[in-house]
Design a protein around this motif. Sequence first.
Motif, PDB file in Angstrom:
ATOM      1  N   VAL A  75     -53.409  -6.364 -87.743  1.00 48.36           N
ATOM      2  CA  VAL A  75     -54.413  -5.962 -86.753  1.00 48.36           C
ATOM      3  C   VAL A  75     -53.739  -5.638 -85.414  1.00 48.36           C
ATOM      4  N   GLY A  76     -52.823  -6.509 -84.998  1.00 52.41           N
ATOM      5  CA  GLY A  76     -52.097  -6.283 -83.743  1.00 52.41           C
ATOM      6  C   GLY A  76     -51.232  -5.033 -83.815  1.00 52.41           C
ATOM      7  N   LEU A  77     -50.584  -4.839 -84.947  1.00 52.69           N
ATOM      8  CA  LEU A  77     -49.739  -3.659 -85.128  1.00 52.69           C
ATOM      9  C   LEU A  77     -50.591  -2.385 -85.105  1.00 52.69           C
ATOM     10  N   GLN A  78     -51.749  -2.453 -85.735  1.00 56.55           N
ATOM     11  CA  GLN A  78     -52.678  -1.316 -85.749  1.00 56.55           C
ATOM     12  C   GLN A  78     -53.121  -0.981 -84.317  1.00 56.55           C
ATOM     13  N   ALA A  79     -53.416  -2.011 -83.533  1.00 61.86           N
ATOM     14  CA  ALA A  79     -53.827  -1.802 -82.136  1.00 61.86           C
ATOM     15  C   ALA A  79     -52.707  -1.145 -81.341  1.00 61.86           C
ATOM     16  N   LEU A  80     -51.477  -1.584 -81.568  1.00 67.04           N
ATOM     17  CA  LEU A  80     -50.340  -0.977 -80.879  1.00 67.04           C
ATOM     18  C   LEU A  80     -50.152   0.471 -81.330  1.00 67.04           C
ATOM     19  N   ALA A  81     -50.280   0.696 -82.617  1.00 67.72           N
ATOM     20  CA  ALA A  81     -50.088   2.044 -83.164  1.00 67.72           C
ATOM     21  C   ALA A  81     -51.064   3.049 -82.547  1.00 67.72           C
ATOM     22  N   GLU A  82     -52.255   2.583 -82.205  1.00 62.85           N
ATOM     23  CA  GLU A  82     -53.255   3.464 -81.602  1.00 62.85           C
ATOM     24  C   GLU A  82     -52.897   3.847 -80.170  1.00 62.85           C
ATOM     25  N   ARG A  83     -52.000   3.079 -79.534  1.00 64.21           N
ATOM     26  CA  ARG A  83     -51.649   3.304 -78.125  1.00 64.21           C
ATOM     27  C   ARG A  83     -50.326   4.038 -77.918  1.00 64.21           C
ATOM     28  N   VAL A  84     -49.572   4.269 -78.990  1.00 67.49           N
ATOM     29  CA  VAL A  84     -48.224   4.856 -78.824  1.00 67.49           C
ATOM     30  C   VAL A  84     -48.107   6.166 -79.598  1.00 67.49           C
ATOM     31  N   ASP A  85     -47.138   6.981 -79.155  1.00 69.28           N
ATOM     32  CA  ASP A  85     -46.910   8.284 -79.797  1.00 69.28           C
ATOM     33  C   ASP A  85     -46.466   8.152 -81.254  1.00 69.28           C
ATOM     34  N   ASN A  86     -45.578   7.187 -81.504  1.00 66.07           N
ATOM     35  CA  ASN A  86     -45.017   7.048 -82.851  1.00 66.07           C
ATOM     36  C   ASN A  86     -45.759   5.990 -83.675  1.00 66.07           C
ATOM     37  N   GLY A  87     -47.050   5.857 -83.425  1.00 65.14           N
ATOM     38  CA  GLY A  87     -47.862   4.845 -84.094  1.00 65.14           C
ATOM     39  C   GLY A  87     -47.904   4.990 -85.601  1.00 65.14           C
ATOM     40  N   SER A  88     -48.026   6.233 -86.080  1.00 64.27           N
ATOM     41  CA  SER A  88     -48.093   6.408 -87.539  1.00 64.27           C
ATOM     42  C   SER A  88     -46.765   6.035 -88.186  1.00 64.27           C
ATOM     43  N   ALA A  89     -45.653   6.342 -87.529  1.00 63.99           N
ATOM     44  CA  ALA A  89     -44.332   5.959 -88.058  1.00 63.99           C
ATOM     45  C   ALA A  89     -44.198   4.440 -88.081  1.00 63.99           C
ATOM     46  N   LEU A  90     -44.759   3.798 -87.067  1.00 62.68           N
ATOM     47  CA  LEU A  90     -44.729   2.334 -86.976  1.00 62.68           C
ATOM     48  C   LEU A  90     -45.485   1.714 -88.157  1.00 62.68           C
ATOM     49  N   LEU A  91     -46.668   2.227 -88.441  1.00 66.97           N
ATOM     50  CA  LEU A  91     -47.477   1.706 -89.554  1.00 66.97           C
ATOM     51  C   LEU A  91     -46.819   2.003 -90.899  1.00 66.97           C
ATOM     52  N   GLU A  92     -46.227   3.191 -91.028  1.00 66.54           N
ATOM     53  CA  GLU A  92     -45.526   3.539 -92.274  1.00 66.54           C
ATOM     54  C   GLU A  92     -44.348   2.604 -92.520  1.00 66.54           C
ATOM     55  N   ALA A  93     -43.565   2.371 -91.466  1.00 69.51           N
ATOM     56  CA  ALA A  93     -42.390   1.502 -91.601  1.00 69.51           C
ATOM     57  C   ALA A  93     -42.819   0.078 -91.950  1.00 69.51           C
ATOM     58  N   SER A  94     -43.892  -0.391 -91.324  1.00 66.98           N
ATOM     59  CA  SER A  94     -44.402  -1.728 -91.618  1.00 66.98           C
ATOM     60  C   SER A  94     -44.846  -1.831 -93.077  1.00 66.98           C
ATOM     61  N   ALA A  95     -45.563  -0.825 -93.554  1.00 65.55           N
ATOM     62  CA  ALA A  95     -46.029  -0.829 -94.946  1.00 65.55           C
ATOM     63  C   ALA A  95     -44.858  -0.784 -95.914  1.00 65.55           C
ATOM     64  N   GLN A  96     -43.847   0.039 -95.587  1.00 70.65           N
ATOM     65  CA  GLN A  96     -42.670   0.142 -96.460  1.00 70.65           C
ATOM     66  C   GLN A  96     -41.921  -1.187 -96.510  1.00 70.65           C
ATOM     67  N   LEU A  97     -41.760  -1.824 -95.358  1.00 67.41           N
ATOM     68  CA  LEU A  97     -41.073  -3.114 -95.322  1.00 67.41           C
ATOM     69  C   LEU A  97     -41.866  -4.165 -96.104  1.00 67.41           C
ATOM     70  N   SER A  98     -43.180  -4.187 -95.916  1.00 67.03           N
ATOM     71  CA  SER A  98     -44.019  -5.152 -96.645  1.00 67.03           C
ATOM     72  C   SER A  98     -43.880  -4.956 -98.153  1.00 67.03           C
ATOM     73  N   ASP A  99     -43.897  -3.705 -98.590  1.00 68.85           N
ATOM     74  CA  ASP A  99     -43.762  -3.408-100.017  1.00 68.85           C
ATOM     75  C   ASP A  99     -42.413  -3.884-100.548  1.00 68.85           C
ATOM     76  N   LEU A 100     -41.348  -3.598 -99.814  1.00 64.38           N
ATOM     77  CA  LEU A 100     -40.014  -4.029-100.249  1.00 64.38           C
ATOM     78  C   LEU A 100     -39.915  -5.550-100.318  1.00 64.38           C
ATOM     79  N   LEU A 101     -40.474  -6.223 -99.315  1.00 64.56           N
ATOM     80  CA  LEU A 101     -40.406  -7.685 -99.307  1.00 64.56           C
ATOM     81  C   LEU A 101     -41.221  -8.286-100.445  1.00 64.56           C
TER      82      LEU A 101
END
Length: 156
Positions: A75-101
């Motif tokens: 939720v916090g990451l989503q809120a940050l992603a909405e406020r920054v230019d590279n928000g979609s990259a941030l969410l993608e990287a988070s999802a990729q890391l979660s999947d790998l872990l």
Amino acid sequence: MMNATPLLDLFNEDIGHAEQLLELVEAEYQALSEHDLTRLQEILAGKQPLLATLDQHGKTRTRMLANLNLSPDRVGLQALAERVDNGSALLEASAQLSDLLERCQSANLRNGRIIRTSQKSTASMLEILRGNETPSLYDSSGGTAKIGSKRPLSQA
């Protein structure tokens, strides 16, 4: 506009670490099936620093979000992603890391089951060799045979 690049860099760095960890966990599986203890020790030595780094970076990401008064979760990451230019990259990287872990955890649980099975088998064999446990034998009708006395293998 906030800059989320340091957070994104941490995610991307950890994606690389998680990929290495997954490779090591898969190599561990192979070494377990081959009973290669030397290789298992090497793998463990390689896993430890990766796990420590992933843990440290996870705490750093949590602090970064907390410093922005955001919850240290999706939720916090989503809120940050909405406020920054590279928000979609941030969410993608988070999802990729979660999947790998998750893949690392699943493979590690599989390896743990193999280790526990091997330990039980070894313990059972040691009990038999020590004469503390008699292996189950079957009679001609398929039932468990009655064995008169338990003797250590050395006295059989």
